[in-house]
Structure formats: structure tokens, C-alpha cells
Scaffold this active site. Structure first.
Site, PDB file in Angstrom:
ATOM      1  N   TRP A 187       0.840  -1.206   0.000  1.00  0.00           N
ATOM      2  CA  TRP A 187       0.000   0.000   0.000  1.00  0.00           C
ATOM      3  C   TRP A 187       0.873   1.253   0.000  1.00  0.00           C
ATOM      4  CZ3 TRP A 187      -0.587   4.304   3.075  1.00  0.00           C
ATOM      5  CH2 TRP A 187      -1.744   5.076   2.857  1.00  0.00           C
ATOM      6  N   HIS A 188       2.043   1.162   0.642  1.00  0.00           N
ATOM      7  CA  HIS A 188       2.882   2.345   0.765  1.00  0.00           C
ATOM      8  C   HIS A 188       3.594   2.733  -0.517  1.00  0.00           C
ATOM      9  CE1 HIS A 188       2.150   1.916   5.040  1.00  0.00           C
ATOM     10  NE2 HIS A 188       2.554   3.160   5.152  1.00  0.00           N
ATOM     11  N   GLY A 189       3.637   1.836  -1.475  1.00  0.00           N
ATOM     12  CA  GLY A 189       4.259   2.221  -2.735  1.00  0.00           C
ATOM     13  C   GLY A 189       4.515   1.012  -3.595  1.00  0.00           C
TER      14      GLY A 189
END
Lengths: 465, 373
Positions: free
Chosen positions: A319-321
Site C-alpha cells: 500500500w505504501h508504494g
């Protein structure tokens, strides 16, 4: 547009608030919707259409579930359409490039990579809208019949770009009815200014230090510089992100909403699992509610629990990248949490708090290295230099940095523990101290404006996630 | 409750007054301190909205015209000082002087620049070449600047250059600059005319002619309101403004730049502008020349230079029938090729040390005297 930008603070915000306060209550949600659209299209003049379309589909999915309340099949189809649509948006815009690159390098292919630019805040608004359809399917909430109200929930400017991830359930009541009074607005202003100072005065400043360390050659990086750099980043990301969340919460209050808390002094945590209960709390909550529990959580024995944790943390990382280092970062936490839960639980209980706090902080700091340095080779090289592989302890850059940044770093570290606020509350309890607060806020705001006016350096870290 | 109302009122006053003054206040069009034209209000159209040029334009416009912009920047700079950052944009304040520091001397580039000089000399063995490196204010105040900066000594740097030069004679004027009372402007990175005069005395000895004594000049203070580049970087108003001096004689010169002839080496009009150092030679030009009518025998000098030479060259001009000035930073390849050192009696290369160590275009001088095919 970001909150810590003169055009937001001195054009968008005053105009939006004045219009919002001036119109009668029944038009307020419409004002939220339109100002949200303007705010979003400021950064994404084209992709705003995608956001409107996805909002419309989620709204219609909700209406369909409500209309066919007794037909479970249709309800399920509506849910699946909404979830697939949101996940495909994420898949196409956020992960397609990463996936194609990975496949190409794994199988030596050269598939075409369209290199789509990432729509701002897509990870936040898709998760928010999904919470609505999923909760509606689970009958936790009731349907929103008004498109304007639903659209106001998705697009309202305080939270659309960088969270907190507000669930529909959190503000369902306030969409229908909310109180906007001096008390709420005044509190909102305090929280907003506090967030502004965190972002502009601390995060941006220590961020400069980290940027110059990050850009240097790790093979000759002195050990002290490496530590100084990663400590600076540790503070930068906390003050940047929590400052931005504070600004969002403060703006929410000015509009009459109470958004959930997103940070609870995470660097005071006693264990890594404690850390994740205090860091980006709305994201952790989301994954718990919509992934971990549906998978069975920890109720089906050790093996399944471990599997579930790994899935959740793989996804959290992702989700963070869209990059391998974020996945490694997520799995790194997954493994730490599994170890804490199943292997070291009794050890941790017996250890003095000081020790477990140091362990947690170190675990988090090493996590940030994985988070920040994209290439595994450079990551290892950086960690090596922290332990002296360069053979240099410090150089003139280190001394220079200590001279220029130590006071800011110390203030930031102490502030991140929440200690100053606790002391202030103790001193001021029962006394009339609000006047002093206003003076402090005025100075903080003036200083922030001064830094913003001066700054060509105003990057916002959580933009890409 | 009263204080809560007060907070709300104050906050709204701030977020309303600032845009009101920013948008409706009187506008400057140019920022002299930043040496740029300020942004104009962007035009709103479908296209400028779609490609975001309207948004970035508005953002630039708003920051450029922000009410009390310089006061806010000064406020920021004073906060920085309080929290221990005594440097603003790499500029330090030492004893009432603003000092620019150069932290990274580029030795690779230095080697390249020196080898260009050596090559040019070897192509013109009959012409005498002199390299005159000028130290910067950092060297004068090196002991007062923070030790942790670990700045490199410019004296050592000059020694380094000396060891690498072949056939080019170095003329070190550092001693003369150190001995000057007011060696550098307090608010600008350039040396003063006094320093330039003292350096001229030293250079003359080397070149074998008698320098004019100070009594031969009419020394004028042409401006005492000079606030230079370092002021622009720091907006530090506590530093008093500088005096610009000119050492004048009655000699008649013809100064030619871009085929335009001027009768003076000094340009009064710049004294009313921000960039007052351009009083000398009207600033930097790729190629220019100075002819001295009073010298009948042909004695020509080629001066390869940066802006430090602008206040220095009037002294040399007293001794040459013609000086050709070449600033490699502003020259095209064709222009550089058109210059042939063998046509001159002497070649002087005058650069400030930090500029020289970082100058990418310097090695263009290798092209001199080459063909243009």
C-alpha cells in the site's frame, strides 16, 4: 494542493470557509463536494474525472444494495463490482508499471510500460469508499441516499489527499447533522496550527539534513553521519505525516467533523505491535477490519494466524508504494510481529520497559532505512556505513550538521515523545492559560508563514503512497 | 470562551488580510535581490487548467508578491540564527562582513582548467603567460569562520595550481589583498578597488613597468549605498552598505563592447541600480576591448578574466595601447576561436580562486587561435 502551501492557506481556505459558513446547512455538503473537487483538480485536473466516476459507482452500488435489500445475490454483486472497481483503479494506476517492470526483469521480456502518473491520494480515497460498500454489505451502516452527501464524504478537502482514512461510519452522523460553533472552530484552529508547525518548522528542516545524507556516497559515509541522517528521517517522517494528519483533523473540526486520530506518540511504543497501534492508526484499523478479520484473524490456530499476518503486512507494505522495498518493509514488520506474538512474548514481558523501548525504536529506525532507500544493495551499504564500514567516524559535514541541526533534532525528539504537552497540561490545569496558547500559536503561525515564504524546499513525503 | 472567540477572529483576520494585501497591494515587477522578473498573474483557460500551468503560475505569483515577503524572510533568518544555524545560503556574518563560503573545491575541474592554460601556452611559446588567482573574503576571515567547516585554504590551492602550471607564471597577490584595509565589500563577493590597486602594483613589478602611485589618481567614492550579492542572499540589513571607489585619471580610453564604443570605463547609470558593481565596464561581456589613445607604440595585452578583473583593468589600461578582455563564461566557440594569443605581447589570466575551481567553461580557451571550419 497541499495544506502547507500559501495558495491553500491564503486563497483556497479563506474562500472555502467563508462560503461554507455563509450558506444554510442544507447546502453545506454541496459546498464540501465542490470545494473538494476544486481542491483535488488543482493537483489532478484530469484524473479528477476518475475520482468522480469511482464515487458515482460506489454510490450506485450502495443504492443497489439498499434497493434489493432481501436479495443477497444482487447485494453481493454490487459489493463485488465496487471492490473490483476500486482495486482495479489502484492496480492500473499504482501497480501496473511496477508489475510490468517486475515481469520484464524476471522473464527478460520487454512488455510496454505505459508509465501512468499516480493520481494524488488514490490509495486514500479508494480505501475510504470501499469501507462504505463493505460496511453497507455487512449491514453495519445504513445507505446514503443523497449523492451529494456521499460525494462530500469522499471528496471533502481535509482528508482526500493524505488521510486520515476516514470510514463512512466515522462521520455518517455528522454528514446529516453537525454543530459548527466557536468552540469547535477554535479547537480546529489550534490543531491545524500545531500540525502546520510540525510540518513546516520541524519536518521540512530536518528533512534537508536527511536529503543531503541520502544523496551522498554510502561507501565513504562516516558512521556518525549515517546515524544522524536516519535519525533525521525518523523524525521527518513522523512530523511530516502526523503534522499533515493534524492539519486534516483541525480542518475537519473547523467544518464540524470529528475525524479519527491517526497518531498516538508512536515513538513511545514498548513493542513493535504497540508501534503499529499508534502509527497511522486509521490504516492499521482498515487492514484489521477489512483484511485480517475476514481472513479469520487469530482465531484459527497458529499457522493460519501467521499466514494472515503475513498477508496483511505484505499488503500494508505494498500500500505504501509500488516498489519491492515497500514490500520488504511490510514483510519485515510482519515477521517482527509474528516473533513478538509467538516467540518472544514472555521475554518481552519480563524485560524492563527501557530495553523494550530501545528495541522498538531501533526496529523502527531500521524499518525506515528499508522504507527510504529503494535499492537493496544501497540499503545494505547504508546499514554497513552505520556500523563503520567506511572506516570514518565523522567528518566536517558531520560537525557542520551537528552545529546546524542539533537543536532542531533535540526539540523534535522531545516533542515526539509528547512530554512537553503533558508538562504543559499539568502546569496549566485549572489556570487560565488559553491566552498564552493563543500567543504561542500566533508565533508558530508567523514562523511557519516565514518559512513557507522563504522555502523553495517544501516537498510532501506521503504524496506518492 | 472569550479566548476561543478571540482565536477564531485572529485566525480569520490573518488568512483574510494576507491575501487581500498580496493580491490588491502595489506590485513590483522585478526582484533585484533575486535578479529575476516576478511572476505575472496567470491566464485562466481550459488548456492552462488542464496542463496545470495556471496552478503553478498562481502559486508562483502568490509567493513572488507575498505581502511583506522580505520581512518574512528576514524573520525566518533570525529564527535560524537562534536555533544555531549561523549560515544563510552558505553566507556567514563575521565582524560586520558577509562572507560567502565555498565548501567544495573541485580538483578535477581545476586540473582540466590548468591543463587548458598549459596547452594554450605551449601553442604560443613566445608569449608570456601570467596567472593571477584572486583569493576571496573567505581566506581573509578563515580564522574567524567556524573550524568545523574545515574550509580548504586558498593559499594551499594557489600552491597546488602553481605545482601544475607549465610555462605559465603565477603571480600571487594574496599578500597585497591581506594588507589592504578594506579588502572586500561587506555585502558583495567582489574585492574592492583598493585591493585591485594593491594587486596592480604587484602585477606591474612582475610585468616590468612602474605602477602609477596613488597620487596620480583622483580617488572618488562614487557610491556609498552599495548592497551587493551577499546582501541579496541574506537580506541582512544590519550590515552597513558599502562604498565603491574609482581611481580616475585623465587618460582617454575607448572601450568597445559589441561594436559599440564608449569613452569611459565607468558607467554612472549602474550606480542608481541594484547591481552597482556593474559601474565597472558595465558588467561582464564575452569579448570587449580597451584602447589607450595616449600610448603610440603597439603594446597589447590579452586578459582572460572573470568579474574580479572589472575594477582591476582600468589600472592596466594606463600601460597598454590595447587590452582585449575575454570572459570565457560569456563567449561562443566562434568568438573564442577568433582570438589569437600570438598577436599579443602578454597574456594575463585573472580569476577569483573559487570561481576558477568551479568554472566549467574555462577550458574553452584551448580553442583560441584555432580555425573556424
Amino acid at each position: 494542493m497541499v495544506f502547507s502551501e500559501p495558495v491553500f492557506m491564503f486563497l483556497f481556505l479563506p474562500v472555502s470557509l467563508l462560503v461554507y459558513y455563509a450558506v444554510p446547512f442544507r447546502f453545506k455538503n454541496a459546498v464540501l463536494f465542490f470545494t473538494g473537487l476544486l481542491f483535488y483538480s488543482w493537483g489532478e485536473p484530469v484524473y479528477v474525472l476518475i475520482m468522480v466516476l469511482s464515487t458515482l459507482i460506489d454510490y450506485l452500488a450502495g443504492r443497489t444494495m439498499d434497493r434489493f435489500d432481501s436479495n443477497n445475490r444482487i447485494r453481493k454483486i454490487a459489493l463485488v463490482i465496487s471492490v473490483i472497481m476500486n482495486l482495479s483503479l489502484l492496480g492500473v494506476f499504482k501497480y501496473s508499471g511496477f508489475l510490468i517492470d517486475s515481469v520484464n526483469s524476471l522473464f527478460n521480456l520487454s512488455l510496454y510500460n505505459p508509465d501512468l502518473p499516480l493520481p494524488i491520494g488514490i490509495s486514500f480515497f479508494t480505501f475510504q469508499s470501499m469501507s462504505y460498500t463493505i460496511d453497507l454489505y455487512r449491514r453495519k451502516i445504513t445507505v446514503q441516499k443523497s449523492f451529494i452527501k456521499f460525494a462530500a464524504f469522499v471528496t471533502m478537502f481535509p482528508q482526500i489527499v493524505a488521510g486520515p482514512i476516514v470510514l463512512y461510519d466515522d462521520i455518517a452522523k455528522e454528514l446529516e447533522e453537525r454543530k459548527i460553533n466557536f468552540e469547535a472552530v477554535s479547537n480546529g484552529i489550534s490543531i491545524f496550527i500545531c500540525g502546520l508547525c510540525k510540518k513546516v518548522l520541524i519536518a521540512n528542516s530536518v528533512g534537508e539534513l536527511w536529503t543531503s545524507v541520502k544523496d551522498s556516497d554510502y561507501s565513504s559515509l562516516p558512521a556518525a553521519t549515517a546515524w544522524l541522517g536516519i535519525i533525521a528521517f525518523t523524525l521527518q517522517i513522523y512530523f511530516d505525516f502526523s503534522g499533515y494528519s493534524d492539519m486534516a483533523v483541525g480542518l475537519g473540526k473547523m467544518l464540524g467533523f470529528n475525524f479519527p486520530k491517526n497518531f498516538d506518540y508512536p515513538y513511545n511504543s514498548k513493542t513493535v505491535s504497540d508501534f503499529w497501534r499508534r502509527w497511522h492508526m486509521t490504516l492499521g484499523g482498515w487492514f484489521k477490519n477489512y483484511v485480517y478479520f475476514p481472513l479469520g484473524g487469530s482465531r484459527n490456530g497458529k499457522v493460519k494466524t501467521i499466514r494472515n499476518l503475513l498477508i496483511v503486512w505484505f499488503l500494508t507494505g505494498m500500500w505504501h508504494g509500488a516498489s519491492w522495498n515497500f514490500i520488504i518493509w511490510g514483510v519485515y514488520y510482519g515477521i517482527l510481529l509474528i516473533l513478538e506474538k509467538f516467540v518472544f512474548a514472555s521475554v518481552i514481558k519480563r524485560l524492563p520497559t527501557v530495553i523494550t523501548r530501545i528495541y522498538t525504536l531501533l526496529a523502527v529506525v531500521f524499518g525506515w532505512i528499508i522504507f527510504e532507500i529503494y535499492s537493496p544493495a544501497l540499503m545494505l551499504s547504508f546499514i554497513g556505513s552505520m556500523f563503520g564500514t567506511s572506516g570514518i567516524l565523522y567528518d566536517s559535514f558531520t560537525l557542520n550538521a551537528i552545529h546546524n541541526y542539533s537543536l532542531t533534532l533535540i526539540i523534535a525528539a522531545i516533542t515526539s515523545s509528547g512530554l512537553p504537552l503533558r508538562i504543559w497540561k499539568k502546569i496549566s490545569s485549572g489556570r487560565k492559560s488559553d491566552g498564552l496558547c493563543i500567543a504561542g500559536e500566533a508565533i508558530g503561525m508567523a514562523a511557519s508563514i516565514a518559512y513557507l515564504v522563504d522555502a523553495s524546499y517544501n516537498p510532501f513525503l506521503y504524496f506518492n503512497f | 470562551m472569550k479566548t476561543k472567540v478571540l482565536r477564531v477572529i485572529l485566525f480569520f483576520l490573518i488568512i483574510l488580510i494576507i491575501p487581500a494585501f498580496t493580491l490588491l497591494g502595489e506590485k513590483e515587477t522585478v526582484s533585484y535581490n533575486e535578479n529575476k522578473t516576478l511572476a505575472e498573474f496567470p491566464k485562466l483557460s481550459f488548456e492552462s487548467w488542464k496542463n496545470r500551468s495556471f496552478m503553478t503560475g498562481l502559486s508562483d505569483y502568490f509567493s513572488d508578491h507575498f505581502v511583506l515577503r522580505e520581512e518574512f524572510i528576514r524573520f525566518k533568518n533570525s529564527i535560524e540564527k537562534i536555533i544555531g544555524k549561523n549560515e544563510i545560503n552558505e553566507v556567514f556574518e563575521i565582524n560586520g562582513n558577509l562572507i560567502q563560503t565555498f565548501k567544495n573545491i573541485d580538483y578535477k575541474l581545476t586540473d582540466r582548467n590548468i591543463s587548458a592554460m598549459n596547452k594554450l601556452k605551449s601553442k604560443n611559446p613566445d608569449v608570456a603567460f601570467y596567472f593571477v588567482p584572486i583569493i576571496t573574503a573567505q581566506e581573509i576571515y578563515s580564522e574567524l569562520l567556524p573550524a568545523y567547516l574545515n574550509l580548504e585554504s586558498e593559499a594551499d590551492y594557489i600552491e597546488y595550481c602553481k605545482s601544475k602550471l607549465i610555462g605559465v607564471e603565477i603571480t600571487d597577490v594574496s599578500r597585497e589583498i591581506h594588507d589592504t584595509d578594506y579588502p572586500f565589500y561587506k555585502t558583495d563577493h567582489h574585492w574592492t578597488t583598493d585591493s585591485a590597486y594593491n594587486a596592480y602594483v604587484k602585477v606591474s613589478e612582475k610585468l616590468g613597468f612602474t605602477p602609477l602611485g596613488t597620487e596620480s589618481f583622483k580617488i572618488e567614492s562614487v557610491s556609498d549605498e552599495f548592497r551587493g550579492t551577499l546582501y541579496s542572499k541574506t537580506l541582512n540589513e544590519k550590515i552597513t552598505s558599502d562604498t565603491i571607489k574609482a581611481y580616475k585619471t585623465d587618460t582617454e580610453f575607448v572601450f568597445t563592447v559589441k561594436e559599440e564604443k564608449h569613452e569611459s570605463l565607468y558607467f554612472e547609470k549602474f550606480l542608481n541600480e541594484k547591481d552597482k558593481y556593474s559601474y565597472f565596464l558595465s558588467g561582464n561581456h564575452g569579448i570587449s576591448s580597451i584602447e589607450n589613445k595616449s600610448i603610440s607604440e603597439k603594446k597589447e595585452l590579452l586578459l582572460i578574466k572573470d568579474s574580479y578583473a572589472n575594477c582591476f583593468v582600468p589600472f592596466l589600461a594606463e600601460h597598454y595601447s590595447k587590452i582585449t578582455l575575454v570572459d570565457p563564461r560569456y563567449c561562443s566557440h566562434t568568438q573564442i576561436r577568433g582570438i589569437n594569443p600570438s598577436e599579443y605581447n602578454e597574456v594575463i589570466i585573472l580569476f577569483n580562486v573559487s570561481g576558477f575551481s568551479q568554472e566549467q567553461n574555462f577550458s574553452l580557451i584551448e580553442l583560441m587561435g584555432g580555425s573556424n571550419d
